[in-house]
Design a protein around this motif. Structure first.
Motif, PDB file in Angstrom:
ATOM      1  N   LEU A   1       5.071  -5.075  11.564  1.00 17.45           N
ATOM      2  CA  LEU A   1       5.157  -5.463  10.157  1.00 17.45           C
ATOM      3  C   LEU A   1       4.551  -6.842   9.942  1.00 17.45           C
ATOM      4  N   GLN A   2       4.830  -7.778  10.826  1.00 16.40           N
ATOM      5  CA  GLN A   2       4.261  -9.124  10.718  1.00 16.40           C
ATOM      6  C   GLN A   2       2.746  -9.110  10.868  1.00 16.40           C
ATOM      7  N   LEU A   3       2.242  -8.273  11.771  1.00 12.37           N
ATOM      8  CA  LEU A   3       0.799  -8.192  11.964  1.00 12.37           C
ATOM      9  C   LEU A   3       0.117  -7.635  10.714  1.00 12.37           C
ATOM     10  N   LEU A   4       0.701  -6.619  10.096  1.00 12.71           N
ATOM     11  CA  LEU A   4       0.136  -6.094   8.860  1.00 12.71           C
ATOM     12  C   LEU A   4       0.136  -7.157   7.766  1.00 12.71           C
ATOM     13  N   GLU A   5       1.216  -7.905   7.673  1.00  8.31           N
ATOM     14  CA  GLU A   5       1.285  -8.977   6.673  1.00  8.31           C
ATOM     15  C   GLU A   5       0.216 -10.028   6.916  1.00  8.31           C
ATOM     16  N   GLN A   6      -0.134 -10.237   8.191  1.00  4.44           N
ATOM     17  CA  GLN A   6      -1.167 -11.214   8.535  1.00  4.44           C
ATOM     18  C   GLN A   6      -2.507 -10.865   7.881  1.00  4.44           C
ATOM     19  N   ILE A   7      -2.782  -9.562   7.729  1.00  3.94           N
ATOM     20  CA  ILE A   7      -4.039  -9.154   7.080  1.00  3.94           C
ATOM     21  C   ILE A   7      -3.799  -8.711   5.638  1.00  3.94           C
ATOM     22  N   GLY A   8      -2.667  -9.161   5.078  1.00  5.08           N
ATOM     23  CA  GLY A   8      -2.421  -8.983   3.652  1.00  5.08           C
ATOM     24  C   GLY A   8      -1.932  -7.612   3.238  1.00  5.08           C
ATOM     25  N   ILE A   9      -1.253  -6.895   4.152  1.00  2.40           N
ATOM     26  CA  ILE A   9      -0.814  -5.531   3.887  1.00  2.40           C
ATOM     27  C   ILE A   9       0.687  -5.404   4.088  1.00  2.40           C
ATOM     28  N   ALA A  10       1.323  -4.642   3.210  1.00  2.31           N
ATOM     29  CA  ALA A  10       2.727  -4.281   3.402  1.00  2.31           C
ATOM     30  C   ALA A  10       2.874  -2.796   3.123  1.00  2.31           C
ATOM     31  N   PRO A  11       3.631  -2.074   3.951  1.00  2.00           N
ATOM     32  CA  PRO A  11       3.845  -0.658   3.690  1.00  2.00           C
ATOM     33  C   PRO A  11       4.810  -0.461   2.532  1.00  2.00           C
ATOM     34  N   GLN A  12       4.688   0.672   1.866  1.00  2.00           N
ATOM     35  CA  GLN A  12       5.624   1.003   0.794  1.00  2.00           C
ATOM     36  C   GLN A  12       7.014   1.304   1.358  1.00  2.00           C
ATOM     37  N   THR A  13       7.019   1.950   2.536  1.00  2.00           N
ATOM     38  CA  THR A  13       8.262   2.367   3.167  1.00  2.00           C
ATOM     39  C   THR A  13       8.154   2.179   4.671  1.00  2.00           C
TER      40      THR A  13
ATOM     41  N   SER B   1       4.991   8.856  -0.052  1.00  2.00           N
ATOM     42  CA  SER B   1       3.691   8.257   0.261  1.00  2.00           C
ATOM     43  C   SER B   1       2.737   9.292   0.841  1.00  2.00           C
ATOM     44  N   GLN B   2       1.455   9.155   0.469  1.00  2.31           N
ATOM     45  CA  GLN B   2       0.448  10.103   0.943  1.00  2.31           C
ATOM     46  C   GLN B   2       0.056   9.847   2.390  1.00  2.31           C
ATOM     47  N   PHE B   3       0.162   8.588   2.838  1.00  2.00           N
ATOM     48  CA  PHE B   3      -0.319   8.232   4.165  1.00  2.00           C
ATOM     49  C   PHE B   3       0.809   7.696   5.045  1.00  2.00           C
ATOM     50  N   ILE B   4       0.730   8.067   6.313  1.00  2.00           N
ATOM     51  CA  ILE B   4       1.673   7.563   7.310  1.00  2.00           C
ATOM     52  C   ILE B   4       0.883   6.859   8.406  1.00  2.00           C
ATOM     53  N   LEU B   5       1.273   5.618   8.691  1.00  8.41           N
ATOM     54  CA  LEU B   5       0.639   4.834   9.746  1.00  8.41           C
ATOM     55  C   LEU B   5       1.605   4.747  10.922  1.00  8.41           C
TER      56      LEU B   5
ATOM     57  N   LEU C   1       0.828  -1.200   0.000  1.00  4.57           N
ATOM     58  CA  LEU C   1       0.000   0.000   0.000  1.00  4.57           C
ATOM     59  C   LEU C   1       0.869   1.260   0.000  1.00  4.57           C
ATOM     60  N   PRO C   2       0.337   2.371  -0.507  1.00  2.40           N
ATOM     61  CA  PRO C   2       1.093   3.627  -0.532  1.00  2.40           C
ATOM     62  C   PRO C   2       1.105   4.300   0.839  1.00  2.40           C
ATOM     63  N   ILE C   3       1.647   3.583   1.806  1.00  8.55           N
ATOM     64  CA  ILE C   3       1.729   4.124   3.163  1.00  8.55           C
ATOM     65  C   ILE C   3       3.151   3.955   3.702  1.00  8.55           C
TER      66      ILE C   3
ATOM     67  N   HIS D   1     -10.183   5.343   4.395  1.00  2.14           N
ATOM     68  CA  HIS D   1      -9.510   6.147   3.370  1.00  2.14           C
ATOM     69  C   HIS D   1      -9.438   5.404   2.040  1.00  2.14           C
ATOM     70  N   GLY D   2     -10.200   4.314   1.917  1.00  5.31           N
ATOM     71  CA  GLY D   2     -10.271   3.588   0.657  1.00  5.31           C
ATOM     72  C   GLY D   2      -9.008   2.829   0.286  1.00  5.31           C
ATOM     73  N   LEU D   3      -8.164   2.550   1.283  1.00  2.00           N
ATOM     74  CA  LEU D   3      -6.889   1.882   0.988  1.00  2.00           C
ATOM     75  C   LEU D   3      -7.021   0.364   0.904  1.00  2.00           C
ATOM     76  N   ILE D   4      -8.010  -0.180   1.606  1.00  3.28           N
ATOM     77  CA  ILE D   4      -8.281  -1.615   1.525  1.00  3.28           C
ATOM     78  C   ILE D   4      -9.788  -1.823   1.493  1.00  3.28           C
ATOM     79  N   LEU D   5     -10.182  -3.048   1.146  1.00  2.50           N
ATOM     80  CA  LEU D   5     -11.617  -3.380   1.102  1.00  2.50           C
ATOM     81  C   LEU D   5     -12.134  -3.694   2.513  1.00  2.50           C
TER      82      LEU D   5
END
Length: 203
Positions: A25-37, A75-79, A13-15, A199-203
């Protein structure tokens, strides 16, 4: 059953993830997400005088997002997120010192405590932030001196909120939790996903 580590189909994702924590990072990967940076932030984490745990954790999450913004151009978004453990009003900060970890664990032994995480999503174009805060109640068993010293020898406690990791050996000390398990690991996944959906980044 085997010991294979689960693999996930991950979408980048562009975050920017304002955290060097491998757990997040592992938790995000668990729900199918990886940050751009990934940007590791360096902020002053000293609590203010008489600062309440929920106020402290929100302040630090906001500060991490702002610190990452100054180093982010792509990236437009910062988490950003911050997690703490609290025994009453007492904030149990991360530590690399054994004697402090022993004090933390002795305090938690045989009692309930709260784990707070604040998650912030910053839109760098508008400067607006969205946030969620989650609190989980954790019940520790009473630790014997041998259990405590064995855990300290293992050094799993280093750089962990409350000086323990629920996803590690300390799971054998925890009688019950009330609330989000992933919050105690370091990132409440449902609430994080809701921010990204908003923010429409995921479904």
């Amino acid at each position: 059953m085997g010991n294979a580590v689960p693999t996930y189909n991950v979408t980048k994702l562009p975050i920017v993830l304002a955290s060097a924590s491998p757990r997040r990072l592992q938790l995000l990967e668990q729900i199918g997400i990886a940050p751009q940076t990934i940007i590791a932030t360096d902020i002053d984490e000293t609590p203010l005088k008489q600062e309440l745990p929920r106020v402290y954790v929100q302040r630090l999450a906001n500060a991490k997002a702002m610190a990452a913004q100054s180093n982010s151009k792509d990236s437009q978004f910062i988490l950003a997120a911050d997690t703490i453990a609290a025994a009453g009003r007492r904030i149990l900060n991360k530590t690399s010192e054994r004697h402090i970890a022993k004090k933390h664990l002795s305090l938690l032994s045989g009692r309930r405590h709260r784990v707070y995480t604040s998650v912030v999503l910053l839109n760098t174009l508008t400067g607006k932030t969205s946030s969620r805060q989650v609190c989980t109640m954790v019940q520790f068993s009473r630790l014997t001196e041998k259990q405590l010293e064995h855990y300290l020898d293992n050094e799993e406690w280093k750089d962990k909120a409350g000086s323990y990791a629920i996803q590690g050996i300390a799971a054998s000390f925890i009688q019950a939790i009330s609330g989000s398990h992933s919050n105690v690991v370091g990132l409440p996944l449902f609430e994080t996903a809701q921010l990204l959906r908003g923010h429409g980044l995921i479904l």
